[in-house]
Design a protein around this motif. Structure first.
Motif, PDB file in Angstrom:
ATOM      1  N   ASP A 131      16.634  69.143  18.499  1.00 16.45           N
ATOM      2  CA  ASP A 131      17.293  68.660  17.288  1.00 16.45           C
ATOM      3  C   ASP A 131      18.005  67.356  17.586  1.00 16.45           C
ATOM      4  O   ASP A 131      17.849  66.775  18.658  1.00 16.45           O
ATOM      5  N   LYS A 132      18.823  66.878  16.613  1.00 14.98           N
ATOM      6  CA  LYS A 132      19.455  65.568  16.753  1.00 14.98           C
ATOM      7  C   LYS A 132      20.498  65.532  17.868  1.00 14.98           C
ATOM      8  O   LYS A 132      20.866  64.454  18.325  1.00 14.98           O
ATOM      9  N   HIS A 133      20.974  66.682  18.308  1.00 17.51           N
ATOM     10  CA  HIS A 133      21.958  66.735  19.396  1.00 17.51           C
ATOM     11  C   HIS A 133      21.293  66.855  20.762  1.00 17.51           C
ATOM     12  O   HIS A 133      21.977  67.006  21.760  1.00 17.51           O
ATOM     13  N   LEU A 134      19.979  66.838  20.785  1.00 21.88           N
ATOM     14  CA  LEU A 134      19.167  67.038  21.977  1.00 21.88           C
ATOM     15  C   LEU A 134      19.325  68.457  22.527  1.00 21.88           C
ATOM     16  O   LEU A 134      19.180  68.706  23.717  1.00 21.88           O
ATOM     17  N   ASN A 135      19.658  69.405  21.653  1.00 22.42           N
ATOM     18  CA  ASN A 135      19.563  70.814  22.031  1.00 22.42           C
ATOM     19  C   ASN A 135      18.077  71.095  22.204  1.00 22.42           C
ATOM     20  O   ASN A 135      17.273  70.697  21.369  1.00 22.42           O
ATOM     21  N   LEU A 136      17.696  71.750  23.281  1.00 25.22           N
ATOM     22  CA  LEU A 136      16.291  71.990  23.593  1.00 25.22           C
ATOM     23  C   LEU A 136      15.988  73.477  23.568  1.00 25.22           C
ATOM     24  O   LEU A 136      16.801  74.289  24.014  1.00 25.22           O
ATOM     25  N   VAL A 137      14.815  73.828  23.069  1.00 26.17           N
ATOM     26  CA  VAL A 137      14.338  75.207  23.114  1.00 26.17           C
ATOM     27  C   VAL A 137      13.194  75.240  24.110  1.00 26.17           C
ATOM     28  O   VAL A 137      12.215  74.506  23.966  1.00 26.17           O
ATOM     29  N   LEU A 138      13.325  76.071  25.147  1.00 21.61           N
ATOM     30  CA  LEU A 138      12.303  76.203  26.179  1.00 21.61           C
ATOM     31  C   LEU A 138      11.849  77.656  26.264  1.00 21.61           C
ATOM     32  O   LEU A 138      12.666  78.570  26.215  1.00 21.61           O
ATOM     33  N   ALA A 139      10.538  77.838  26.391  1.00 21.73           N
ATOM     34  CA  ALA A 139       9.972  79.173  26.575  1.00 21.73           C
ATOM     35  C   ALA A 139       9.563  79.332  28.034  1.00 21.73           C
ATOM     36  O   ALA A 139       9.293  78.344  28.718  1.00 21.73           O
ATOM     37  N   ASP A 140       9.491  80.541  28.507  1.00 22.74           N
ATOM     38  CA  ASP A 140       9.093  80.849  29.890  1.00 22.74           C
ATOM     39  C   ASP A 140       9.908  80.022  30.886  1.00 22.74           C
ATOM     40  O   ASP A 140       9.382  79.485  31.851  1.00 22.74           O
ATOM     41  N   ALA A 141      11.216  79.921  30.631  1.00 20.04           N
ATOM     42  CA  ALA A 141      12.078  79.055  31.438  1.00 20.04           C
ATOM     43  C   ALA A 141      12.470  79.727  32.749  1.00 20.04           C
ATOM     44  O   ALA A 141      12.629  80.946  32.824  1.00 20.04           O
ATOM     45  N   GLU A 142      12.616  78.882  33.763  1.00 21.34           N
ATOM     46  CA  GLU A 142      13.088  79.313  35.084  1.00 21.34           C
ATOM     47  C   GLU A 142      14.206  78.373  35.510  1.00 21.34           C
ATOM     48  O   GLU A 142      14.130  77.165  35.315  1.00 21.34           O
ATOM     49  N   GLU A 143      15.248  78.958  36.100  1.00 20.04           N
ATOM     50  CA  GLU A 143      16.393  78.176  36.564  1.00 20.04           C
ATOM     51  C   GLU A 143      16.299  78.012  38.072  1.00 20.04           C
ATOM     52  O   GLU A 143      15.987  78.967  38.787  1.00 20.04           O
ATOM     53  N   PHE A 144      16.586  76.810  38.554  1.00 21.05           N
ATOM     54  CA  PHE A 144      16.606  76.528  39.986  1.00 21.05           C
ATOM     55  C   PHE A 144      17.982  75.986  40.347  1.00 21.05           C
ATOM     56  O   PHE A 144      18.454  75.021  39.746  1.00 21.05           O
ATOM     57  N   THR A 197      18.668  73.000  37.512  1.00 21.37           N
ATOM     58  CA  THR A 197      17.425  72.464  36.958  1.00 21.37           C
ATOM     59  C   THR A 197      16.700  73.600  36.265  1.00 21.37           C
ATOM     60  O   THR A 197      16.573  74.688  36.817  1.00 21.37           O
ATOM     61  N   ILE A 198      16.226  73.321  35.048  1.00 24.73           N
ATOM     62  CA  ILE A 198      15.505  74.315  34.263  1.00 24.73           C
ATOM     63  C   ILE A 198      14.105  73.790  34.027  1.00 24.73           C
ATOM     64  O   ILE A 198      13.919  72.642  33.631  1.00 24.73           O
ATOM     65  N   VAL A 199      13.099  74.630  34.297  1.00 22.32           N
ATOM     66  CA  VAL A 199      11.709  74.272  34.036  1.00 22.32           C
ATOM     67  C   VAL A 199      11.172  75.270  33.020  1.00 22.32           C
ATOM     68  O   VAL A 199      11.322  76.479  33.194  1.00 22.32           O
ATOM     69  N   GLY A 200      10.572  74.732  31.931  1.00 23.46           N
ATOM     70  CA  GLY A 200      10.045  75.617  30.902  1.00 23.46           C
ATOM     71  C   GLY A 200       9.137  74.875  29.944  1.00 23.46           C
ATOM     72  O   GLY A 200       8.998  73.651  30.011  1.00 23.46           O
ATOM     73  N   THR A 201       8.526  75.618  29.033  1.00 21.81           N
ATOM     74  CA  THR A 201       7.637  75.040  28.023  1.00 21.81           C
ATOM     75  C   THR A 201       8.479  74.590  26.847  1.00 21.81           C
ATOM     76  O   THR A 201       9.175  75.396  26.231  1.00 21.81           O
ATOM     77  N   PHE A 202       8.411  73.316  26.536  1.00 19.55           N
ATOM     78  CA  PHE A 202       9.218  72.681  25.501  1.00 19.55           C
ATOM     79  C   PHE A 202       8.703  73.073  24.121  1.00 19.55           C
ATOM     80  O   PHE A 202       7.556  72.806  23.784  1.00 19.55           O
ATOM     81  N   LEU A 203       9.561  73.720  23.316  1.00 16.45           N
ATOM     82  CA  LEU A 203       9.146  74.161  21.986  1.00 16.45           C
ATOM     83  C   LEU A 203       9.768  73.344  20.863  1.00 16.45           C
ATOM     84  O   LEU A 203       9.093  73.040  19.887  1.00 16.45           O
ATOM     85  N   ALA A 204      11.064  72.990  20.976  1.00 16.62           N
ATOM     86  CA  ALA A 204      11.726  72.305  19.870  1.00 16.62           C
ATOM     87  C   ALA A 204      12.983  71.600  20.364  1.00 16.62           C
ATOM     88  O   ALA A 204      13.471  71.862  21.463  1.00 16.62           O
TER      89      ALA A 204
END
Length: 169
Positions: A35-48, A26-33
């Protein structure tokens, strides 16, 4: 307003998201962007990660946390996306700043004029500092003994040389 998946995700930009991945992380982070493939850009992300250990008859679960920072998640691995919380109150200032440090425009090697103009310098719109009003010898002009180029439309691409056309000798 279109009602596609893209427009639904757009309303959560800058929100805190919890993203579940296919490998059970599980990744928690601030959602920045995205695309059409649902690739996500997250800032300040943490992995659990949930780790299970079997000792005797006791099953023990512990959650391991790891700070990741700015990441891109491949859409193929995303299983679910949930909103954790609203955007932080200072989100606009943080994102527009572009990261650590200060963004400033820089010149092209010349110093800005002091307040009130340059004393003793050329008037505004004159030659830049270091260049006089006349051209410098050997820079930018035609070399001695070289004929000027033909005027536009005389000869050039697509035109036969004189005397090589139809009916000419």
């Amino acid at each position: 307003m279109p009602s596609g998946k893209g427009s639904k995700l757009l309303r959560y930009v800058e929100h805190r998201l919890r993203v579940s991945l296919s490998d059970r992380r599980t990744i928690v982070g601030t959602f920045l962007a995205f695309d059409k493939h649902l690739n996500l850009v997250l800032a300040d992300a943490e992995e659990f990660r949930t780790l299970k250990s079997n000792r005797a008859a006791i099953v023990e679960e512990r959650v391991e946390k790891r700070a990741l920072g700015l990441i891109i998640l491949r859409g193929e691995n995303v299983v679910s996306v949930a909103v954790e919380g609203p955007p932080p109150p200072s989100a606009k200032g943080r994102v527009a700043a572009g990261g650590p440090g200060t963004a400033r425009g820089v010149g092209r090697g010349s110093l800005p004029p002091p307040p009130g103009g340059r004393p003793g310098g050329p008037p505004p719109g004159g030659a830049p500092m270091g260049l006089g009003a006349a051209p410098v010898h050997g820079v930018g002009g035609m070399a001695a003994g070289v004929p000027p180029p033909p005027p536009p439309g005389a000869m050039g691409r697509g035109m036969p040389p004189p005397g090589m056309g139809r009916g000419g000798y």
